[in-house]
Each structure stands twice: as C-alpha cells, then as structure tokens.
Design an enzyme around this catalytic site. Structure first.
Site, PDB file in Angstrom:
ATOM      1  N   ASP A  28      -8.175 -15.496  -4.063  1.00  0.00           N
ATOM      2  CA  ASP A  28      -8.829 -14.188  -4.068  1.00  0.00           C
ATOM      3  C   ASP A  28      -9.756 -14.159  -2.859  1.00  0.00           C
ATOM      4  OD1 ASP A  28     -10.336 -11.908  -4.420  1.00  0.00           O
ATOM      5  OD2 ASP A  28     -10.989 -12.383  -6.455  1.00  0.00           O
ATOM      6  N   LYS A  72     -11.066  -0.653   7.676  1.00  0.00           N
ATOM      7  CA  LYS A  72     -10.294  -1.039   8.855  1.00  0.00           C
ATOM      8  C   LYS A  72     -11.091  -0.826  10.139  1.00  0.00           C
ATOM      9  CE  LYS A  72      -6.535  -2.621   7.020  1.00  0.00           C
ATOM     10  NZ  LYS A  72      -6.341  -4.084   7.015  1.00  0.00           N
ATOM     11  N   GLY A 100      -2.649 -12.700   2.119  1.00  0.00           N
ATOM     12  CA  GLY A 100      -1.837 -11.583   1.666  1.00  0.00           C
ATOM     13  C   GLY A 100      -0.401 -11.714   2.112  1.00  0.00           C
ATOM     14  N   ALA A 101       0.107 -12.950   2.082  1.00  0.00           N
ATOM     15  CA  ALA A 101       1.382 -13.245   2.744  1.00  0.00           C
ATOM     16  C   ALA A 101       2.565 -13.373   1.788  1.00  0.00           C
ATOM     17  CB  ALA A 101       1.258 -14.522   3.568  1.00  0.00           C
ATOM     18  N   TYR A 149     -10.341   2.920   2.857  1.00  0.00           N
ATOM     19  CA  TYR A 149      -9.440   2.127   3.694  1.00  0.00           C
ATOM     20  C   TYR A 149      -9.780   2.295   5.181  1.00  0.00           C
ATOM     21  CZ  TYR A 149      -4.892   0.294   5.319  1.00  0.00           C
ATOM     22  OH  TYR A 149      -3.888  -0.427   5.933  1.00  0.00           O
ATOM     23  N   ARG A 180       4.246 -11.019   0.575  1.00  0.00           N
ATOM     24  CA  ARG A 180       5.235  -9.965   0.850  1.00  0.00           C
ATOM     25  C   ARG A 180       4.777  -9.155   2.060  1.00  0.00           C
ATOM     26  NH1 ARG A 180       2.696  -9.326  -3.825  1.00  0.00           N
ATOM     27  NH2 ARG A 180       4.518  -9.933  -5.033  1.00  0.00           N
TER      28      ARG A 180
END
Length: 251
Positions: A61, A156, A13-14, A152, A16
């Site tokens: 993905d 987490k 997920g890098a 979420y 941004r």
C-alpha cells in the site's frame, strides 16, 4: 537490449496496465524487477509472467509508510539492491466538485502524491548511499486540468512539482528524477471511464484518437519506452523534466 543488466527496478501499481507494461519492458532489457501492487496475488502473477531471470511480486500500500518500508526492504534483500524506482501506482475517483467526497479527494491524493513521496523517501536512502539512482514518476495530461477530476488533476500537477523539487535535492547524490505525463492510454482504467460516460471502450478510444495529431491512442508499451529511457544512463543529463507522451494532444 541489456541496458538494465545488474539493475534492480521497482515499479509500483504494476499488476496491470501501464505498470505491467513498464515492468515487462525492464525485464526485456535485463533488469531484476519487483512488481509492487496493492493486489499482491495479481502482482505475483504478473511478475511470474514477465519472463525475467529475477522477478518478484510484492504486496504494498504505497499510501502507508510501514507498508512501503517493508516492501522496499524486501526488494533489496531478495533482489540484492535497488537502482530504479517507477512511481506508477494510481487510482481514480472522478466526480464534479459538488459531488466529490472528502474520501474521494484523500484516496487519490494518498495513492498518487503521498505514495510517490513515501516510495521515493524509502528508495533514496539506498540511492544516496550508492550515489546512484533513477526515479520516474507518472503524471498525466490531466495535470493541466480535466473536468470531473479535480482530485486527480491536482495530484498529477503535484507530482510534477515533486519531481522538480526532488531533482534539485537529489541531483548532487547522482540521482535523476523525472516524470512522464501520458495522454490517453488503453488500460482498464480508461475502459472504466468509458463505462462511466456510458460509452463503449471502442467509441471512447476512437474519440480520443481524434484529439491528437497522430490520430491514435496510446498503449502501455508507448509509455514504457519513454520511462525506460529516462531510467537509463543515456538520460544521465536529464532531470527535473516532465515528458508528455500523448500523441501531441498537449501541443
């Protein structure tokens, strides 16, 4: 600093946000960096902008096992190994429980929790063989509960449980597993939350700053600094921990 010279780092997920800030921090400290993201075009652009001697952008993905295995194999082949994994990839699908769809739930669980599971499973094969590896997972203060974020928050919180369990399982093989739980961080994701609440990003940030003792919001660089420490050999006696980086909001 060159703490990560001769180290290969994957950040998911890098393309941004926190992920990009983390990838940049590792590049500044001498690492070869693989920027993984669902948006391959942006991943390649971010990797090119890191200023690293060796950096690649890879489409992946994280919720799909075959995509994960192919991405990790490519990183190892092109960069010559793997030493650090940062599981940062994440999405939000916020809604109150009675409005939350099954797809909202499954999508968030898939990226955050299944993604961390699949990526770590793929990486640990290399880590165990070399008897060395660092895993840093991204949790959140939302793990303690957050209205409108049942999916979420549950994901987490799950990341924290996964972190402790993997630390127990992988520690004997020279692998440290820790998590970082950010508070409010200025990213596109928090700006989108502001829009959903019909607030300007500036007003949303100002309100968030008032909720912690240091009276400011966080930035990707704040999170990246803690991640890089946990991934370094200086933190070799730290494992199974979740570090809250939130300006003291969780105190």
């Amino acid at each position: 600093m060159t703490r990560f010279e001769d180290r290969v780092v994957i950040v998911t997920g890098a393309a941004r946000g926190i992920g990009a800030g983390t990838a940049r921090r590792f590049a500044q400290e001498g690492a070869a960096v693989a920027v993984l993201d669902l948006d391959e075009q942006q991943a390649v652009a971010t990797a090119a902008d890191l200023g690293a001697s060796r950096a690649i952008g890879v489409g992946c993905d994280v919720a799909d096992a075959s995509s994960v295995e192919a991405a990790v194999a490519r990183v190892v082949e092109e960069l010559g190994g793997l030493h650090v994994l940062v599981n940062n990839a994440g999405i939000t699908r916020d809604n109150l429980l009675f409005k939350m769809s099954e797809d909202d739930w499954d999508s968030v669980m898939g990226v955050h929790l299944k993604g961390a599971f699949l990526m770590t499973k793929a990486a640990q094969a290399h880590f165990v063989e070399q008897r060395y590896g660092k895993v840093v997972n991204l949790s959140s203060v939302s793990a303690n509960g957050s209205r409108g974020q049942a999916n979420y928050s549950a994901a987490k919180a799950g990341v924290q449980g996964l972190t402790r369990t993997l630390a127990i399982e992988l520690g004997p093989f020279g692998i440290n597993v820790n998590a970082v739980a950010p508070g409010f961080v200025v990213t596109e994701m928090t700006d989108q939350t502001a829009a959903r609440l019909k607030l300007s990003p500036e007003d949303f940030r100002a309100a968030a700053a008032e909720q912690n003792p240091v009276r400011r919001v966080g930035y990707p660089e704040d999170i990246a600094a803690v991640i890089s420490f946990l991934a370094s050999d200086e933190a070799s006696y730290v494992t199974g921990q979740t570090v809250y980086v939130d300006g003291g909001a969780a105190l």
